[in-house]
Scaffold this active site. Structure first.
Site, PDB file in Angstrom:
ATOM      1  N   SER A   1      10.061  12.176  -0.427  1.00 52.06           N
ATOM      2  CA  SER A   1       9.618  12.118   0.960  1.00 52.06           C
ATOM      3  C   SER A   1      10.300  13.239   1.757  1.00 52.06           C
ATOM      4  O   SER A   1      10.073  14.410   1.463  1.00 52.06           O
ATOM      5  CB  SER A   1       9.872  10.725   1.547  1.00 52.06           C
ATOM      6  OG  SER A   1       9.166  10.536   2.740  1.00 52.06           O
TER       7      SER A   1
ATOM      8  N   ASP B   1      -1.364   7.859  -1.741  1.00 50.63           N
ATOM      9  CA  ASP B   1      -0.350   7.864  -0.677  1.00 50.63           C
ATOM     10  C   ASP B   1      -1.029   7.898   0.690  1.00 50.63           C
ATOM     11  O   ASP B   1      -1.789   8.812   0.999  1.00 50.63           O
ATOM     12  CB  ASP B   1       0.570   9.081  -0.847  1.00 50.63           C
ATOM     13  CG  ASP B   1       1.878   8.944  -0.085  1.00 50.63           C
ATOM     14  OD1 ASP B   1       1.873   8.367   1.013  1.00 50.63           O
ATOM     15  OD2 ASP B   1       2.906   9.447  -0.575  1.00 50.63           O
TER      16      ASP B   1
ATOM     17  N   HIS C   1       3.096   5.615  -1.241  1.00 49.85           N
ATOM     18  CA  HIS C   1       4.377   6.273  -0.991  1.00 49.85           C
ATOM     19  C   HIS C   1       5.545   5.440  -1.517  1.00 49.85           C
ATOM     20  O   HIS C   1       6.481   5.967  -2.106  1.00 49.85           O
ATOM     21  CB  HIS C   1       4.534   6.514   0.513  1.00 49.85           C
ATOM     22  CG  HIS C   1       5.538   7.561   0.852  1.00 49.85           C
ATOM     23  ND1 HIS C   1       5.401   8.881   0.477  1.00 49.85           N
ATOM     24  CD2 HIS C   1       6.717   7.497   1.540  1.00 49.85           C
ATOM     25  CE1 HIS C   1       6.435   9.582   0.928  1.00 49.85           C
ATOM     26  NE2 HIS C   1       7.246   8.757   1.556  1.00 49.85           N
TER      27      HIS C   1
END
Length: 747
Positions: A612, A688, A720
């Site tokens: 991330s 995602d 995610h």
């Protein structure tokens, strides 16, 4: 809470105050090597852990969620008596959860936002009388009768009951279904819709995407204490841009038209109403400016007022509104402002006399303040050059507040008690060192505390108000019989230290060396980076056993908390304001420069990895001028902040139209000409909905257009956070190991 006090006073405490179980290394045994497969198999290699710990309202029981020994993907609800005895299973998640049930897209998204990784009993709540426990299970609602020791299914519908709650006195269960708010009597009887006309784009009672993803607000309705009314949000997403994202699964693909508010673009419009159970609803006056965030909502103790936190679009102003629930009229009683940003917390705590506790960073560190009913400041409760983490509980009988704080070092979280009625130093309830997470009783000050450190997996116990341990809930002692016990001889304890940033700030780091470490040899290093504005990664906690894969492979693991990381001073956190990806990179490069001075570090074999924001940082560090990093694994990276959501991005960068230079400087693709050929493994889930897949595809396209080789690993159907099974996680870990072995060791 007299029964709680009596129950605790009657107990004999066999253990000394604060004592924790110590790790014992098997005598004469260097420890078996922990295989990657065992890390991801059942039972949990870190041992039994209690999550979602809550004290019953009568103080006689403690309840908690625990994953099953035979299946890490399913969780059950357990209960333990304060007076002693073995914990017992209350709700069997595998038995209650229908294996064939397919959750709705709304519930999948909600679980993704909340980070829920299991099925079965994933959430629960007591009513305030302690008679009933509500447990949503895979889209249906179950209620457990404590006295009868019996569970019954309250709802049986094809659709999902989302965000189920039990009303304060236990009279009703409420939930959102088909975008409307419903209530059902717990004693039995017909369901009633409190709202009608809700649709996917114009919904009642559900928190919008931004609230769930970035504001840590996962609900859109709030019961009054007397159960006569519900404050309910109405969310209109019709003005939010449709972002068409691919969702590629193992058996096919589809295009999902997601309402995703990207930086600078329109947000959902949110209104708030007070909906009495027996009369028409009233609209709350949130002010003339509709481009705002509904931050938090809470009722006064007596239900006579509704409190609303209203955050401006630029997040530099936070207003606390006091609302008359009968008319909807509101007035601002407190305002926080900042030239940078004002963060949202859950620290607003209304008191019975109408005053309230509140946390603020107005002093340069987050501290606790007592305000009167009208918002007037009465006194500052905590002070010093250290930050409060959060208010954990309030005991109005003793006029004290229990809070967690990073007082000694930024990587140690400790629990304290302070009087809000008079000045004085806080009293520690837990010892220095390690990492504490606590749940405090509504009255009486007793708390359930979970402690961990680098050599102690999370262990949970019940404590008196003074911090004395009463009984174990899950001791999880690292001793013979524990799943990790055979491998403790290879367990590596981190070393901690500090390097200086360019502005003189202390940058805390941690380092773990491989088993059998020989300082006369040279080792490759992998820097584990996050770097974004959140909690510390350099922490005195139990580290994920996945790290042992890299340690056993002969790598040194290094972490550094750069400027911008939270739980430090305001100056430290806001150094990154309007310039993401600049000071964070400078600080991580300072950490790499320090590594290169160590005689046992091979300066030509330093890698970096992150997920991330950490994936974003990995790309920035690989493309820094004269980068010291030979290879990197970037997972689900943000690559262009104009593609990310409003609340997060604009907090630190403003709108793109207001800060074009900052956005241009933070963008990844323009830097890719400096990426070394073959130095990148790019990983992304193909469903995602947070960092959408186009963040990675634009990097792929640019590198392919430039003829520059790189590697990818994509995961069909994965988002995610959610949906990552033990098999997926093992594959991702082994793919990273394979890449680093080839790039840093030539294996």
């Amino acid at each position: 809470m007299k029964r709680l006090a009596a129950a605790l006073a009657a107990l004999v405490v066999a253990a000394p105050v604060h004592a924790q179980t110590q790790v014992q290394t098997p005598a004469g045994n260097p420890g078996e090597q922990l295989s990657p497969r065992r890390i991801f198999e059942s039972p949990d290699i870190s041992g039994p852990r209690a999550r979602g710990v809550k004290l019953s309202p009568d103080g006689l029981s403690v309840t908690y969620i625990k994953t099953r020994d035979d299946d890490l993907t399913v969780s059950d609800l357990w209960i333990a008596d304060v007076a002693g005895g073995e914990p017992r299973l209350l709700l069997d998640g595998k038995q209650l959860a229908p294996p064939e049930r397919e959750l709705s897209e709304a519930e999948k998204a909600r679980r993704e936002r909340a980070g829920v990784a299991t099925r079965g009993v994933v959430d629960y709540a007591w009513d305030r009388r302690g008679r009933l426990i509500l447990a949503p299970v895979e889209g249906d609602v179950w209620v457990y009768d404590v006295a009868a020791r019996q569970a019954r299914q309250l709802t049986r519908t094809p659709g999902d009951e989302i965000d189920a709650k039990i009303s304060p006195r236990g009279t009703y269960v409420s939930y959102v279904r088909d975008d409307n708010l419903h209530v059902t009597p717990t004693a039995g009887g017909g369901e009633r819709a409190l709202t009608t006309g809700g649709t996917e784009l114009r919904s009642w009672g559900t928190a919008e995407f931004i609230a769930q993803e970035e504001m840590d607000r996962h609900t859109g309705y709030w019961w009054s204490p007397d159960e006569r009314a519900v404050a309910v949000a109405f969310v209109d997403q019709t003005g939010v841009d449709v972002v068409e994202r691919p969702e590629v699964n193992a058996t096919g693909a589809r295009v999902v038209p997601q309402r995703y508010p990207r930086a600078g673009r329109p947000n959902a419009a949110v209104d708030l109403y007070v909906q009495p159970l027996d009369s028409p609803r009233v609209k709350v006056d949130l002010g003339a400016d509709t481009d705002i965030y509904l931050g938090r909502v809470a009722w006064a103790k007596d239900g006579g007022a509704l409190y609303v936190q209203r955050q401006s679009r630029d997040q530099r102003r936070l207003d606390l509104l006091a609302v008359d629930p009968a008319t909807g009229r509101s007035r601002v009683i407190l305002t926080e402002t900042s030239p940078h940003w004002v963060g949202l917390t859950d620290d607003f705590r209304p008191l019975a006399d109408g005053s309230f506790l509140w946390s603020s960073e107005r002093s340069g560190h987050r501290h606790i303040y007592l305000h009167g009913r009208d918002g007037r400041l009465i006194r500052q409760v905590t002070r010093g050059d250290w930050p409060v983490h959060e208010i954990e509980g309030v005991d109005e009988a003793t006029k004290s507040v229990v809070f967690s704080a990073f007082r000694e070092t930024p990587g140690e979280r400790r629990v304290w008690r302070a009087s809000y009625a008079r000045a004085g130093e806080p009293t520690p309830l837990t010892p220095a060192g390690g990492w504490w997470t606590v749940t405090v009783a509504d009255r009486g000050g007793a708390f359930a505390g979970t402690y961990e450190d680098p050599r102690t997996p999370p262990q949970t116990a019940l404590y008196r108000a003074d911090g004395t341990r009463v009984r174990w809930i899950e001791e999880n002692a690292l001793k013979p019989g524990h799943p990790y016990w055979p491998y403790t001889g290879r367990l590596r304890t981190p070393e901690f230290g500090v390097v200086k940033a360019a502005d003189g700030s202390d940058l805390w780091w941690s380092m773990r060396t491989p088993p059998g470490f020989d300082p006369a040899r040279k080792y490759p290093v992998i820097v584990q980076v996050y770097g974004g504005p959140s909690g510390p990664r350099v922490a005195s906690n139990w580290h994920t056993p996945e790290d042992q894969i890299l340690l056993d492979a002969g790598y040194i693991l290094f972490r550094l908390d750069n400027r911008g990381v939270g739980h430090r001073s305001v100056a430290f956190k806001t150094a990154i304001d309007r310039r993401l990806g600049q000071f964070e990179v400078d600080d991580q490069l300072a950490g790499a420069a320090y590594l290169k001075t160590l005689p046992y570090v091979d300066a030509e074999r330093i890698g970096v990895t992150g997920w991330s924001y950490g994936g974003y940082m990995t790309l920035l560090l690989l493309t820094a001028p004269d980068s010291p990093f030979k290879a990197g694994v970037s997972g689900a990276p943000v690559t262009d902040w104009t593609l990310y959501d409003t609340h997060y991005t604009e907090r630190f960068m403003g709108k793109p139209s207001e800060n074009p230079q900052g956005y241009a400087a933070s963008e990844v693709v323009a830097r890719l000409d400096r990426l070394k050929p073959g130095a990148l493994l790019l990983i992304h889930g193909m469903a995602d909905d947070n960092v959408t897949f186009d963040h990675s595809t634009r990097v792929m396209f640019a590198l392919q257009a430039d003829g520059k080789p790189f590697e990818t690993m994509v995961y069909p159907g994965l988002r995610h956070r959610g949906g990552w099974t033990p098999a997926n996680r093992m594959h991702r870990a082994m793919a990273a190991l394979d890449f680093f072995d080839r790039k840093l060791k030539g294996d």
